[in-house]
Design a protein around this motif. Structure first.
Motif, PDB file in Angstrom:
ATOM      1  N   LEU A   1      -6.223  42.931  22.516  1.00 58.31           N
ATOM      2  CA  LEU A   1      -7.624  43.344  22.546  1.00 58.31           C
ATOM      3  C   LEU A   1      -7.773  44.633  21.741  1.00 58.31           C
ATOM      4  CD1 LEU A   1      -9.798  43.412  25.779  1.00 58.31           C
ATOM      5  CD2 LEU A   1     -10.008  45.163  24.029  1.00 58.31           C
ATOM      6  N   GLN A   2      -8.520  44.562  20.650  1.00 59.44           N
ATOM      7  CA  GLN A   2      -8.733  45.728  19.805  1.00 59.44           C
ATOM      8  C   GLN A   2     -10.149  45.711  19.234  1.00 59.44           C
ATOM      9  OE1 GLN A   2      -6.823  48.330  19.220  1.00 59.44           O
ATOM     10  NE2 GLN A   2      -4.895  47.638  20.143  1.00 59.44           N
TER      11      GLN A   2
ATOM     12  N   THR B   1     -14.441  45.423  14.815  1.00 60.17           N
ATOM     13  CA  THR B   1     -15.757  45.587  14.205  1.00 60.17           C
ATOM     14  C   THR B   1     -16.396  46.817  14.844  1.00 60.17           C
ATOM     15  OG1 THR B   1     -16.794  44.107  15.834  1.00 60.17           O
ATOM     16  CG2 THR B   1     -16.100  43.131  13.749  1.00 60.17           C
ATOM     17  N   GLY B   2     -17.333  47.436  14.124  1.00 59.58           N
ATOM     18  CA  GLY B   2     -17.977  48.631  14.641  1.00 59.58           C
ATOM     19  C   GLY B   2     -17.273  49.905  14.211  1.00 59.58           C
ATOM     20  N   THR B   3     -17.615  51.000  14.870  1.00 55.99           N
ATOM     21  CA  THR B   3     -17.150  52.331  14.488  1.00 55.99           C
ATOM     22  C   THR B   3     -15.637  52.475  14.480  1.00 55.99           C
ATOM     23  OG1 THR B   3     -19.154  53.223  15.524  1.00 55.99           O
ATOM     24  CG2 THR B   3     -17.415  54.792  15.008  1.00 55.99           C
ATOM     25  N   LEU B   4     -14.961  51.797  15.380  1.00 52.24           N
ATOM     26  CA  LEU B   4     -13.518  51.988  15.554  1.00 52.24           C
ATOM     27  C   LEU B   4     -12.689  50.891  14.898  1.00 52.24           C
ATOM     28  CD1 LEU B   4     -13.660  52.952  19.345  1.00 52.24           C
ATOM     29  CD2 LEU B   4     -13.711  54.489  17.367  1.00 52.24           C
ATOM     30  N   ALA B   5     -13.284  50.178  13.945  1.00 49.21           N
ATOM     31  CA  ALA B   5     -12.627  49.017  13.350  1.00 49.21           C
ATOM     32  C   ALA B   5     -11.296  49.361  12.700  1.00 49.21           C
ATOM     33  CB  ALA B   5     -13.553  48.359  12.330  1.00 49.21           C
ATOM     34  N   GLN B   6     -11.205  50.513  12.036  1.00 48.96           N
ATOM     35  CA  GLN B   6      -9.949  50.877  11.376  1.00 48.96           C
ATOM     36  C   GLN B   6      -8.813  50.994  12.383  1.00 48.96           C
ATOM     37  OE1 GLN B   6      -8.916  54.078   8.076  1.00 48.96           O
ATOM     38  NE2 GLN B   6      -9.094  55.091  10.057  1.00 48.96           N
TER      39      GLN B   6
ATOM     40  N   ALA C   1     -13.029  43.870  20.679  1.00 44.18           N
ATOM     41  CA  ALA C   1     -13.777  44.682  21.641  1.00 44.18           C
ATOM     42  C   ALA C   1     -15.070  45.233  21.048  1.00 44.18           C
ATOM     43  CB  ALA C   1     -12.913  45.837  22.145  1.00 44.18           C
ATOM     44  N   ARG C   2     -15.256  45.075  19.752  1.00 44.51           N
ATOM     45  CA  ARG C   2     -16.495  45.443  19.062  1.00 44.51           C
ATOM     46  C   ARG C   2     -16.858  46.931  19.226  1.00 44.51           C
ATOM     47  NH1 ARG C   2     -18.204  40.936  21.855  1.00 44.51           N
ATOM     48  NH2 ARG C   2     -19.922  42.081  22.857  1.00 44.51           N
ATOM     49  N   SER C   3     -15.859  47.765  19.492  1.00 43.37           N
ATOM     50  CA  SER C   3     -16.028  49.225  19.582  1.00 43.37           C
ATOM     51  C   SER C   3     -16.928  49.683  20.724  1.00 43.37           C
ATOM     52  CB  SER C   3     -16.565  49.784  18.248  1.00 43.37           C
ATOM     53  OG  SER C   3     -15.638  49.569  17.211  1.00 43.37           O
ATOM     54  N   THR C   4     -17.121  48.835  21.751  1.00 41.98           N
ATOM     55  CA  THR C   4     -17.953  49.213  22.896  1.00 41.98           C
ATOM     56  C   THR C   4     -17.293  48.778  24.200  1.00 41.98           C
ATOM     57  OG1 THR C   4     -19.200  47.134  22.973  1.00 41.98           O
ATOM     58  CG2 THR C   4     -20.050  48.883  21.517  1.00 41.98           C
ATOM     59  N   PRO C   5     -17.580  49.472  25.306  1.00 40.86           N
ATOM     60  CA  PRO C   5     -17.067  49.033  26.605  1.00 40.86           C
ATOM     61  C   PRO C   5     -17.534  47.624  26.961  1.00 40.86           C
ATOM     62  CG  PRO C   5     -17.878  51.284  26.746  1.00 40.86           C
ATOM     63  CD  PRO C   5     -18.298  50.767  25.405  1.00 40.86           C
ATOM     64  N   GLU C   6     -18.790  47.306  26.634  1.00 42.32           N
ATOM     65  CA  GLU C   6     -19.318  45.970  26.932  1.00 42.32           C
ATOM     66  C   GLU C   6     -18.554  44.906  26.142  1.00 42.32           C
ATOM     67  OE1 GLU C   6     -22.098  49.146  27.766  1.00 42.32           O
ATOM     68  OE2 GLU C   6     -21.146  48.557  25.858  1.00 42.32           O
TER      69      GLU C   6
ATOM     70  N   ILE D   1      -2.636  41.365  28.817  1.00 40.55           N
ATOM     71  CA  ILE D   1      -3.435  41.938  27.732  1.00 40.55           C
ATOM     72  C   ILE D   1      -2.820  43.268  27.314  1.00 40.55           C
ATOM     73  CG2 ILE D   1      -5.689  42.888  27.079  1.00 40.55           C
ATOM     74  CD1 ILE D   1      -6.973  40.979  29.070  1.00 40.55           C
ATOM     75  N   VAL D   2      -2.814  43.501  26.004  1.00 36.38           N
ATOM     76  CA  VAL D   2      -2.354  44.773  25.444  1.00 36.38           C
ATOM     77  C   VAL D   2      -3.460  45.328  24.561  1.00 36.38           C
ATOM     78  CG1 VAL D   2      -0.699  45.890  23.902  1.00 36.38           C
ATOM     79  CG2 VAL D   2       0.084  44.101  25.477  1.00 36.38           C
ATOM     80  N   GLY D   3      -3.734  46.653  24.664  1.00 37.60           N
ATOM     81  CA  GLY D   3      -4.627  47.286  23.701  1.00 37.60           C
ATOM     82  C   GLY D   3      -5.825  47.969  24.314  1.00 37.60           C
ATOM     83  N   GLY D   4      -6.916  48.004  23.532  1.00 39.22           N
ATOM     84  CA  GLY D   4      -8.170  48.634  23.925  1.00 39.22           C
ATOM     85  C   GLY D   4      -8.521  49.832  23.077  1.00 39.22           C
ATOM     86  N   PHE D   5      -7.522  50.626  22.731  1.00 37.82           N
ATOM     87  CA  PHE D   5      -7.613  51.844  21.918  1.00 37.82           C
ATOM     88  C   PHE D   5      -8.441  52.950  22.565  1.00 37.82           C
ATOM     89  CE2 PHE D   5      -9.727  54.441  18.598  1.00 37.82           C
ATOM     90  CZ  PHE D   5      -8.629  55.217  18.285  1.00 37.82           C
TER      91      PHE D   5
END
Length: 407
Positions: free
Chosen positions: A43-44, A47-52, A89-94, A111-115
């Motif tokens: 899970l990463q 897309t969105g602000t944190l895409a990189q 995760a589209r750079s949002t909690p939702e 599951i691994v990730g989230g950033f």
């Protein structure tokens, strides 16, 4: 085989039918020959602000899955291979919560990730509804592991450990140089990550003789840092300590450079750019001699250097997300192997009892207490001659610090 006049004999047919029936009656043997792949949820935010950052995390996970599979898979489950099931995760909690629901329906074992901290908070809580094992890669908010969730395990250090280490190393750095730095401006993104870290730094730095001249918050994303830079220029701090994501840090540092703001040091904490080779390569003059206390690989480990080379040879840029996610997936593979099961309860128990040492981070053996890996710690880094070097602690260092740098 009995053939008469071009016909297959009745006894032959019966013998063949019996053999086929015996084969069909032994599905366990067939499964043992080709064990079913183990689905691992990655899970990463891609897309969105944190895409990189999300793409960097995915890269680390992909390399780890390949490494585990190339080494023979999960031995205790007959050499079963890992299979990535990816969710954005589209750079949002939702977006993180929705991604967990998708991964649960896809039948992942963990599951691994989230950033980002807000994503990890939401997604680990969503995974807890299914007791689904969740390994946090980066999210530094200590709220993530203070809720008593038995499915959530953070492999990397959090706010408390990172801020304490950052301050200890800063004091050591300053003392070694004759205490040239006394005044500080904190700059941080206004979300859970930046605000929490700035609050801790503002409370602790004065205890060590530093004066906080100002604490400046900014939104994420931010399109202009001119006012922030002007405020810093007017205050003339010895140290600037930014805690922000990649885009905002690059914008801030470039603006300060353009306005010729030259403090005695830039000492970041958990910064999104100062430990990212993209920043170093694209803006070498701006990044030069920047320091950061952050996650990083152990430069002494051959496996870490081989992974870094593999990523760079493929045209990728190196950042801490890659070795962290690589190590998190290998931690999960070790837990599944010891659990001898893909059942959530068994994996959670195996993770809770982990003593995993097969990571590529500058950590001791893995030991979880209330979901936090107590063997984890950050390191202090500095950009020197176009490379990111470890300067503290000494046992992991591959360079000496350069300080002060201006002012």
């Amino acid at each position: 085989m009995s053939i008469s006049n071009g016909r297959i004999g009745r006894r032959t047919v019966l013998r063949g039918g019996a053999a086929l029936g015996a084969t069909l009656a032994m599905p366990g043997i067939l499964r043992a020959q080709t064990p079913e792949a183990i689905k691992v949820g990655i899970l990463q935010p891609v897309t969105g602000t944190l895409a990189q950052d999300g793409e960097l995390g995915r890269t680390g996970a992909e390399h780890a899955i390949k490494a585990v599979n190339d080494a023979g898979g999960i031995a205790s489950l007959g050499g079963a291979k890992l299979e990535m099931v990816f969710a954005d995760a589209r750079s949002t909690p939702e977006g993180g919560t929705a991604a967990v629901e998708q991964l649960q329906s896809d039948g992942v074992a963990a599951i691994v990730g989230g950033f980002a901290s807000p994503i990890c908070l939401a997604s680990s809580q969503a995974a807890a509804r299914y007791d689904l094992p969740y390994i946090v890669d980066v999210g530094v908010s200590d709220q993530i592991v203070s809720r008593g969730l038995t499915n959530t395990f953070r492999f990397a250090p959090g706010f408390g450990t990172c801020s304490k280490t950052a301050i200890d190393n800063l004091v050591k750095l300053n003392e070694a140089a004759g205490n040239p730095a006394r005044t500080v401006v904190l700059v941080h993104e206004d979300g859970l990550f930046g605000s929490g870290l700035a609050k801790l730094m503002a409370a602790e730095l004065p205890k060590h003789g530093f004066e906080i001249l100002d604490t400046i918050a900014h939104p994420t994303p931010a399109r202009d840092m001119s006012n922030v830079a002007l405020r810093i220029r007017s205050l003339k701090p010895d140290l600037i300590i930014p805690s922000s994501y990649y885009g905002e840090t690059v914008l801030l540092m470039r603006t300060l450079h353009q306005q010729r703001v030259e403090p005695k040091g830039f000492y970041s904490v958990l910064n999104g750019a100062a430990s990212n080779m993209r920043f170093v390569k694209e803006f070498p003059e701006v990044a030069d001699l920047d320091m950061d206390c952050n996650h990083w690989h152990d430069p002494r480990k051959d496996e870490a250097q081989a992974l870094k080379k593999s990523v760079e040879d493929a045209g990728g840029l190196w950042a801490y997300n890659i070795p962290l996610n690589y190590s998190c997936v290998k931690l999960l593979a070790d837990a599944i192997d010891r659990a001898k099961s893909t059942e959530p309860k068994a994996i959670n128990e195996a993770l809770a009892a982990s003593t995993f040492e097969g990571h590529i981070m500058p950590y001791g053996p893995t030991k979880f207490e209330n979901g936090q890996n107590t063997g984890a710690r950050p390191v202090s880094l500095q950009v020197q001659e176009g490379e990111i070097k470890v300067i503290y602690p000494e046992e992991f260092a591959n360079a000496k610090p350069v300080f002060p740098i201006g002012g």
